[in-house]
Design a protein around this motif. Structure first.
Motif, mmCIF file in Angstrom:
data_model
loop_
_atom_site.group_PDB
_atom_site.id
_atom_site.type_symbol
_atom_site.label_atom_id
_atom_site.label_comp_id
_atom_site.label_asym_id
_atom_site.label_seq_id
_atom_site.Cartn_x
_atom_site.Cartn_y
_atom_site.Cartn_z
ATOM 1 N N THR A 121 4.797 72.923 100.286
ATOM 2 C CA THR A 121 4.678 71.852 99.435
ATOM 3 C C THR A 121 5.211 71.720 97.983
ATOM 4 O OG1 THR A 121 2.496 72.845 99.321
ATOM 5 C CG2 THR A 121 2.675 71.317 100.910
ATOM 6 N N MET A 122 5.396 73.096 97.357
ATOM 7 C CA MET A 122 5.624 73.153 96.095
ATOM 8 C C MET A 122 7.133 72.730 95.902
ATOM 9 S SD MET A 122 4.610 74.421 92.861
ATOM 10 C CE MET A 122 5.489 74.906 91.392
ATOM 11 N N PHE A 123 7.681 72.987 97.114
ATOM 12 C CA PHE A 123 9.298 72.637 96.858
ATOM 13 C C PHE A 123 9.302 71.433 97.200
ATOM 14 C CE2 PHE A 123 13.110 71.817 99.413
ATOM 15 C CZ PHE A 123 13.990 72.523 98.550
ATOM 16 N N ASP A 124 8.592 70.483 98.090
ATOM 17 C CA ASP A 124 8.785 69.256 98.129
ATOM 18 C C ASP A 124 8.598 68.361 97.018
ATOM 19 O OD1 ASP A 124 8.845 69.856 100.829
ATOM 20 O OD2 ASP A 124 6.839 69.329 101.599
ATOM 21 N N VAL A 126 8.922 69.678 93.582
ATOM 22 C CA VAL A 126 9.846 70.336 92.727
ATOM 23 C C VAL A 126 11.390 69.551 92.994
ATOM 24 C CG1 VAL A 126 10.779 72.150 91.473
ATOM 25 C CG2 VAL A 126 8.511 72.179 91.956
ATOM 26 N N ARG A 127 11.722 69.549 94.087
ATOM 27 C CA ARG A 127 13.003 69.229 94.502
ATOM 28 C C ARG A 127 13.489 67.960 94.151
ATOM 29 N NH1 ARG A 127 13.824 65.669 98.709
ATOM 30 N NH2 ARG A 127 12.003 65.131 100.119
ATOM 31 N N LEU A 128 12.375 66.995 93.790
ATOM 32 C CA LEU A 128 12.640 65.591 93.217
ATOM 33 C C LEU A 128 13.476 65.820 91.967
ATOM 34 C CD1 LEU A 128 9.624 63.576 94.310
ATOM 35 C CD2 LEU A 128 11.821 63.653 95.396
ATOM 36 N N VAL A 129 13.215 66.791 91.130
ATOM 37 C CA VAL A 129 13.980 67.037 89.769
ATOM 38 C C VAL A 129 14.668 68.107 89.728
ATOM 39 C CG1 VAL A 129 11.946 66.016 88.419
ATOM 40 C CG2 VAL A 129 11.784 68.540 89.007
ATOM 41 N N GLU A 130 14.672 68.913 90.663
ATOM 42 C CA GLU A 130 15.721 70.106 90.767
ATOM 43 C C GLU A 130 15.744 70.620 92.470
ATOM 44 O OE1 GLU A 130 17.150 74.215 88.735
ATOM 45 O OE2 GLU A 130 15.062 73.768 88.403
ATOM 46 N N ASP A 131 16.659 70.062 93.131
ATOM 47 C CA ASP A 131 16.791 70.488 94.626
ATOM 48 C C ASP A 131 17.716 71.622 94.559
ATOM 49 O OD1 ASP A 131 17.251 70.541 97.309
ATOM 50 O OD2 ASP A 131 17.705 68.474 97.402
ATOM 51 N N GLU A 132 16.963 72.653 94.874
ATOM 52 C CA GLU A 132 17.301 74.350 95.179
ATOM 53 C C GLU A 132 17.763 74.448 96.477
ATOM 54 O OE1 GLU A 132 15.813 76.338 91.015
ATOM 55 O OE2 GLU A 132 14.909 76.495 92.859
ATOM 56 N N ALA A 195 4.883 61.249 91.427
ATOM 57 C CA ALA A 195 3.594 61.478 91.419
ATOM 58 C C ALA A 195 3.033 60.988 92.994
ATOM 59 C CB ALA A 195 3.142 60.137 90.750
ATOM 60 N N ASP A 196 3.349 60.282 93.812
ATOM 61 C CA ASP A 196 3.109 59.983 95.141
ATOM 62 C C ASP A 196 3.235 61.305 96.155
ATOM 63 O OD1 ASP A 196 2.244 57.903 97.264
ATOM 64 O OD2 ASP A 196 4.466 58.729 97.952
ATOM 65 N N THR A 197 4.304 61.960 95.811
ATOM 66 C CA THR A 197 4.598 63.070 96.733
ATOM 67 C C THR A 197 3.673 64.284 96.212
ATOM 68 O OG1 THR A 197 7.051 62.560 96.593
ATOM 69 C CG2 THR A 197 6.312 64.951 97.343
ATOM 70 N N PHE A 198 3.460 64.535 94.876
ATOM 71 C CA PHE A 198 2.489 65.387 94.669
ATOM 72 C C PHE A 198 0.958 65.090 95.302
ATOM 73 C CE2 PHE A 198 -1.134 66.493 91.711
ATOM 74 C CZ PHE A 198 -0.637 67.988 91.685
ATOM 75 N N ASN A 199 0.654 63.742 95.148
ATOM 76 C CA ASN A 199 -0.792 63.476 95.552
ATOM 77 C C ASN A 199 -0.666 63.653 97.070
ATOM 78 O OD1 ASN A 199 -1.846 62.711 92.935
ATOM 79 N ND2 ASN A 199 -0.828 60.906 93.141
ATOM 80 N N GLN A 213 4.038 77.738 98.102
ATOM 81 C CA GLN A 213 5.424 78.196 98.184
ATOM 82 C C GLN A 213 5.752 79.357 98.869
ATOM 83 O OE1 GLN A 213 8.387 76.601 96.794
ATOM 84 N NE2 GLN A 213 9.124 77.914 98.290
ATOM 85 N N PRO A 214 6.148 79.247 100.142
ATOM 86 C CA PRO A 214 6.529 80.321 100.943
ATOM 87 C C PRO A 214 7.624 80.938 100.297
ATOM 88 C CG PRO A 214 6.515 78.363 102.438
ATOM 89 C CD PRO A 214 6.481 78.000 100.706
ATOM 90 N N CYS A 215 7.791 82.325 100.591
ATOM 91 C CA CYS A 215 8.710 83.196 99.808
ATOM 92 C C CYS A 215 9.188 84.410 100.794
ATOM 93 C CB CYS A 215 8.515 83.739 98.770
ATOM 94 S SG CYS A 215 7.052 84.684 98.425
ATOM 95 N N ALA A 216 10.085 85.390 100.662
ATOM 96 C CA ALA A 216 10.248 86.567 101.425
ATOM 97 C C ALA A 216 10.731 87.688 100.015
ATOM 98 C CB ALA A 216 11.469 86.538 102.067
ATOM 99 N N ALA A 217 10.135 88.644 100.402
ATOM 100 C CA ALA A 217 10.522 89.893 99.339
ATOM 101 C C ALA A 217 11.316 90.934 100.189
ATOM 102 C CB ALA A 217 9.050 90.562 99.006
ATOM 103 N N TYR A 218 12.578 91.065 99.625
ATOM 104 C CA TYR A 218 13.504 92.312 100.376
ATOM 105 C C TYR A 218 13.399 93.638 99.481
ATOM 106 C CZ TYR A 218 15.238 87.868 102.208
ATOM 107 O OH TYR A 218 15.151 86.601 102.868
ATOM 108 N N HIS A 219 13.406 94.693 100.022
ATOM 109 C CA HIS A 219 13.258 95.896 99.223
ATOM 110 C C HIS A 219 14.115 96.788 99.549
ATOM 111 C CE1 HIS A 219 10.889 98.493 96.664
ATOM 112 N NE2 HIS A 219 11.253 99.705 97.568
ATOM 113 N N PHE A 220 15.084 97.179 99.136
ATOM 114 C CA PHE A 220 16.199 97.907 99.387
ATOM 115 C C PHE A 220 16.164 99.407 98.531
ATOM 116 C CE2 PHE A 220 17.601 93.553 99.341
ATOM 117 C CZ PHE A 220 18.271 93.505 100.653
ATOM 118 N N SER A 221 16.702 100.421 99.439
ATOM 119 C CA SER A 221 16.779 101.808 98.702
ATOM 120 C C SER A 221 18.496 101.971 98.613
ATOM 121 C CB SER A 221 16.462 102.902 99.916
ATOM 122 O OG SER A 221 16.982 102.834 100.903
#
Length: 224
Positions: A121-124, A126-132, A195-199, A213-221
């Motif tokens: 939902t966060m991405f949905d 924010v992408r209206l002003v910066e689509d990553e 505004a409509d998308t946020f609501n 905001q779903p994410c993934a953490a990658y931990h490397f040695s």
């Protein structure tokens, strides 16, 4: 604190030399410092560097620099961290960035990278002003195929969801959109839609209005 708490479960931070690459204003640098790490915050934006120098504890060393050209000496770091910043590194510069991560890490060094997914939902909103969508997708593809890189071995991957509170659309704008000149300019053309998308996206959870905001953490040695 989700990022740092997860990192602490994998790698005790007390006394470690840690570099926070793409530190921004230093939110995560501050949390790393509070966990006992000796932190260097690296940021490419001079204005953010100056704000960080003014607002962060004196124990944090703030430096101007880029992921592909770190102002650090060979083998000087125990841990390199990137929190939601790898996808901001230009795709053409990412190979050089990983060269730098390996250069500054010691023999027993660790690399910890957290990247947001191109959904939620966060991405949905924010992408209206910066689509990553593209850059985030490429970053995850790269991290999921790091087995091709003989210098790093994936020790742990964990997916989790960041839940952020925004009591109103105006508050969201002040925190996420308006401080960024490019986003603010784009917002002028999409204001009603945003505004409509946020609501529609915002959820009322435990007495709070939140976005996820779903994410993934990658931990490397380090292996070589």
């Amino acid at each position: 604190m989700a990022h740092i708490e997860h990192l602490k479960s994998l790698c005790p931070l007390e006394g470690l030399d840690v570099v926070d690459v793409g530190a921004g204003d230093g939110v995560y640098s501050r949390q790393l410092d509070a966990a006992g790490a000796k932190v260097t915050a690296i940021e490419i934006d001079p204005e953010k560097v100056e704000r960080a120098k003014e607002n962060l504890p004196g124990s944090i060393d703030v430096k101007l620099g880029a992921a592909e050209n770190l102002p650090l000496t060979f083998g000087s770091q125990d841990l390199v961290c990137l929190f939601f910043s790898l996808h901001h590194v230009p795709i053409a510069a990412q190979p050089a960035a990983f060269d730098e991560f390996r250069r500054v890490l010691g023999t027993n060094g660790r690399l910890h990278i957290v990247e947001p997914y191109p959904y939620g939902t966060m991405f949905d909103v924010v992408r209206l002003v910066e689509d990553e969508t593209i850059v985030r997708t490429i970053s995850h593809q790269l991290l999921n195929h790091m087995d091709r890189d003989q210098r790093f071995a994936l020790e742990n991957k964990r997916e989790y969801v960041l839940t952020r509170e925004y009591p109103s659309f105006e508050f969201f704008l002040e925190k996420i959109v308006l401080p960024d000149p490019a986003r603010a300019k784009t917002y002028e053309a999409v204001a009603p839609e945003m505004a409509d998308t946020f609501n529609r996206a915002v959820e009322y959870l435990d007495g709070r209005f939140v976005l996820h905001q779903p994410c993934a953490a990658y931990h490397f040695s380090v292996t070589g």
